[in-house]
Every structure is written in structure tokens, then in C-alpha cells.
Design an enzyme around this catalytic site. Sequence first.
Site, PDB file in Angstrom:
ATOM      1  N   GLN A   1      -1.993 -14.666  -2.606  1.00 44.88           N
ATOM      2  CA  GLN A   1      -1.373 -13.339  -2.614  1.00 44.88           C
ATOM      3  C   GLN A   1      -2.161 -12.388  -1.721  1.00 44.88           C
ATOM      4  O   GLN A   1      -3.357 -12.172  -1.922  1.00 44.88           O
ATOM      5  CB  GLN A   1      -1.305 -12.761  -4.027  1.00 44.88           C
ATOM      6  CG  GLN A   1      -0.484 -11.473  -4.082  1.00 44.88           C
ATOM      7  CD  GLN A   1      -0.611 -10.744  -5.404  1.00 44.88           C
ATOM      8  OE1 GLN A   1      -1.676 -10.263  -5.748  1.00 44.88           O
ATOM      9  NE2 GLN A   1       0.494 -10.665  -6.150  1.00 44.88           N
TER      10      GLN A   1
ATOM     11  N   TYR B   1      -0.146  -0.580  -5.232  1.00 41.03           N
ATOM     12  CA  TYR B   1      -1.002  -0.795  -4.066  1.00 41.03           C
ATOM     13  C   TYR B   1      -0.299  -0.346  -2.782  1.00 41.03           C
ATOM     14  O   TYR B   1       0.749   0.285  -2.827  1.00 41.03           O
ATOM     15  CB  TYR B   1      -1.475  -2.242  -4.051  1.00 41.03           C
ATOM     16  CG  TYR B   1      -2.257  -2.572  -5.303  1.00 41.03           C
ATOM     17  CD1 TYR B   1      -3.400  -1.844  -5.630  1.00 41.03           C
ATOM     18  CD2 TYR B   1      -1.824  -3.545  -6.196  1.00 41.03           C
ATOM     19  CE1 TYR B   1      -4.103  -2.094  -6.800  1.00 41.03           C
ATOM     20  CE2 TYR B   1      -2.519  -3.802  -7.368  1.00 41.03           C
ATOM     21  CZ  TYR B   1      -3.658  -3.074  -7.664  1.00 41.03           C
ATOM     22  OH  TYR B   1      -4.347  -3.307  -8.824  1.00 41.03           O
TER      23      TYR B   1
ATOM     24  N   ARG C   1       6.305  -9.827  -3.621  1.00 34.81           N
ATOM     25  CA  ARG C   1       6.322  -9.333  -4.998  1.00 34.81           C
ATOM     26  C   ARG C   1       6.624  -7.842  -5.014  1.00 34.81           C
ATOM     27  O   ARG C   1       6.009  -7.069  -4.275  1.00 34.81           O
ATOM     28  CB  ARG C   1       4.982  -9.570  -5.690  1.00 34.81           C
ATOM     29  CG  ARG C   1       5.066  -9.332  -7.204  1.00 34.81           C
ATOM     30  CD  ARG C   1       3.738  -9.529  -7.887  1.00 34.81           C
ATOM     31  NE  ARG C   1       3.907 -10.082  -9.230  1.00 34.81           N
ATOM     32  CZ  ARG C   1       3.088  -9.868 -10.242  1.00 34.81           C
ATOM     33  NH1 ARG C   1       2.018  -9.118 -10.088  1.00 34.81           N
ATOM     34  NH2 ARG C   1       3.310 -10.411 -11.426  1.00 34.81           N
TER      35      ARG C   1
ATOM     36  N   GLY D   1       1.258 -15.461 -17.007  1.00 36.41           N
ATOM     37  CA  GLY D   1       0.009 -14.759 -16.780  1.00 36.41           C
ATOM     38  C   GLY D   1      -1.011 -15.120 -17.844  1.00 36.41           C
ATOM     39  O   GLY D   1      -1.709 -16.121 -17.754  1.00 36.41           O
ATOM     40  N   ARG D   2      -1.104 -14.299 -18.892  1.00 35.86           N
ATOM     41  CA  ARG D   2      -2.162 -14.498 -19.893  1.00 35.86           C
ATOM     42  C   ARG D   2      -2.028 -15.814 -20.637  1.00 35.86           C
ATOM     43  O   ARG D   2      -3.041 -16.398 -21.047  1.00 35.86           O
ATOM     44  CB  ARG D   2      -2.190 -13.315 -20.857  1.00 35.86           C
ATOM     45  CG  ARG D   2      -2.644 -12.020 -20.188  1.00 35.86           C
ATOM     46  CD  ARG D   2      -2.959 -10.937 -21.185  1.00 35.86           C
ATOM     47  NE  ARG D   2      -3.514  -9.763 -20.513  1.00 35.86           N
ATOM     48  CZ  ARG D   2      -4.240  -8.828 -21.116  1.00 35.86           C
ATOM     49  NH1 ARG D   2      -4.482  -8.921 -22.410  1.00 35.86           N
ATOM     50  NH2 ARG D   2      -4.704  -7.801 -20.446  1.00 35.86           N
TER      51      ARG D   2
END
Length: 358
Positions: free
Chosen positions: A100, A181, A228, A314-315
Amino acid sequence: MTSSSLWQPFTLGRLDLPHRLALAPMTRNRSNPDGTPGDLAAEYYGQRASLGLIITEGTQPSADGQGYMNTPGIYTPEQIEGWRKITDKVHAGGGAVFIQLMHAGRMSHPDNTPHHRRPVAPSAIPADQEIFTPTGLQKTPTPRELSIEDIRTTVAEFRHAAASAIAAGADGVEIHGANGYLLHQFLSPNANHRADSYGGSVENRSRFVVQIAQAVAEEIGADRVGVRLSPAMPLGGIDEGDTESVRAQYRHLVGELATLNLAYLHLHHMGDEELLRSLRDLWPTAVLVVRYGRNRERIAGDIEAGLADIAPLGRFALANPDIVARLRSGAPLNEVDPTTLYGGGASGYTDYPTLVPA
């Protein structure tokens, strides 16, 4: 057992994936100070190779792109060699790697970067957020507005980073246009007050993202590029306006990106189901969807509803290196240790227990 729809193979760009799961990108802050990922990172990603598609943590395309401490880069020979250890390890485990590419923009602090310069952004508007630095929490400063020449340079940096990722053995890259971002800052009217061709209208605010995607696709092939997005995500001081404004922005942007025939669109979904359906309908290739708070019984929900082709984890995957085996068998899951998410060593990174000890 989870839904059988998760276990169907899928072709994504040049990749033949064994199932519909993937590793979602997650910042872990365990790189060396020079942005080179170390041996622990190779172990971490290699442990999770059974997920098939490994999307890595955000990786800066340049020194200006760094936001946080101890995040990796992919623009120097040393960083390329560090990433080569990771891609070799994942490939040995049967997985594929998309690195990424993440430029933090104004979500940075001079103390966290190798050159100690002010962060850059579409406009000189501070994020007004606190960020960890070597001396503790500090406020993000007012960034320097990128000039047109700076924008061209940044696009070239993404192009170079994509080529560097392929040189490191990656199977592709994901362009991070989400989560507050730099690319997201260009999309957001409260962070982008430009009066030139990169600000103002929906079309102008989309231009930077589209140009980066075009350059990266030209450099390494569109079928090795994902992007993304996170419509209406409020991270990093972002406010994209009301529902109709968000829908107009992202329907236009996704429509433009769709013409490039990229490998996939990765959506961090914030709950607008009408928008999600319309973006799915606009997009010609694979769609990945991540939702907050999704339990194991709902992992396949968007695939079954025709809204997604792949469900990144993810987690669940962070705390369970063998998450694929656990989901297939219905085994219990490890819980995440929140105190070890960011920074540190092996604890909470490579030492989560597996069903069969390594």
C-alpha cells in the site's frame, strides 16, 4: 463454519486467489528508523500468507510522505531489499503481496521525518490533530501548500514507488486514497481550498487521485493496481460535507478511475448503503469492502449481497495468524491486545498463538 461463499476461488488482476479473504492494511510502526522493514515484518506477513492477498501497511513513496514514526518506505534501494524479504516469505507461503502506497500529507510532524521539513498538503490548513513523535504527543503543524510543480513531483514519486514495489517482488500496489491522508485531503473541501485545477469542483478535487492512478497503472500495469477510498471518513480532521456532496464526489471519482480498469477498488465503508451499491455498479473489476464492527458471522455478508468480491480482514487477522483455518473449522479466535498495536517488538506482532504451534 463461515459461509461457503468465502471459499470460492477468485481471479483478481493477474492473481488466482484461493478464496475471498484478504489481509487488510494495518499500520504497525515496527520498521527501522530509515524506513526499511526488518526481519520481524517478514515473519509477521509470512505468518498470514494463507489469507492469499496480503495488502500491507501504509508505505511512504518518499521522505515527504512519512507521517508516523517507524513506518516503512519503498523508495530507496535499502527499503526495496527489506521488502524483498517480505515478498519472498509470503510467496513461499502461497500468498501474494500488494504494497500500500500511502502519503500522509498534513497528518505528519517534522520530528517524524528524515528531513524534518513541514508536512505538505493541498492547502495550508492544519489537520489540528495530535500525533505521536519521539518526544511524545504533539499537534500536527500547519502544512506547506503543494505547488503545481510539487504535485507533478509527488505523482512521479508514486510512479517510482510502484516500480520499486515490483522490483521488491510485490505482485502489485494499493494506492491509499482514504483515511485522512494526502489523496483524501485533496478530495475534501475542508482540507482543499485551492483555486487552481486541483481545487473547487468535484472534477478538480478528483484530479490528483486520478493522475496518480494513471501514472502508477502506466508504470506497472493497471491489473497490478488497486485503490482504497473511504467516503465520508472523518479521520485526520476531514469533513467532506453532507451526504449528497459525498455521493457526488465519489461517484465522479470512481467513474473516472473505472476507465483505467484497475485490479480492484477497496472501500472502507462508513454506512451509506446507497452509495456503496452505486459504486459497486460503476466499478468494472473486483471490489473489496471493509466495515467497522463486523463480526465473524457477517464476514461474507457483502459478498452474498453482491456488493463485494473479497472481504479483507483487519484485527481478526492481526490476532490470528491462522485466521483462515480458524474460520474454516469454526475454532475460537484470539482477542487483540490493544496495547501492542503500534510499535514495539514481537509481542502482539508475531507471537499470537496458532491452532497448531509453529
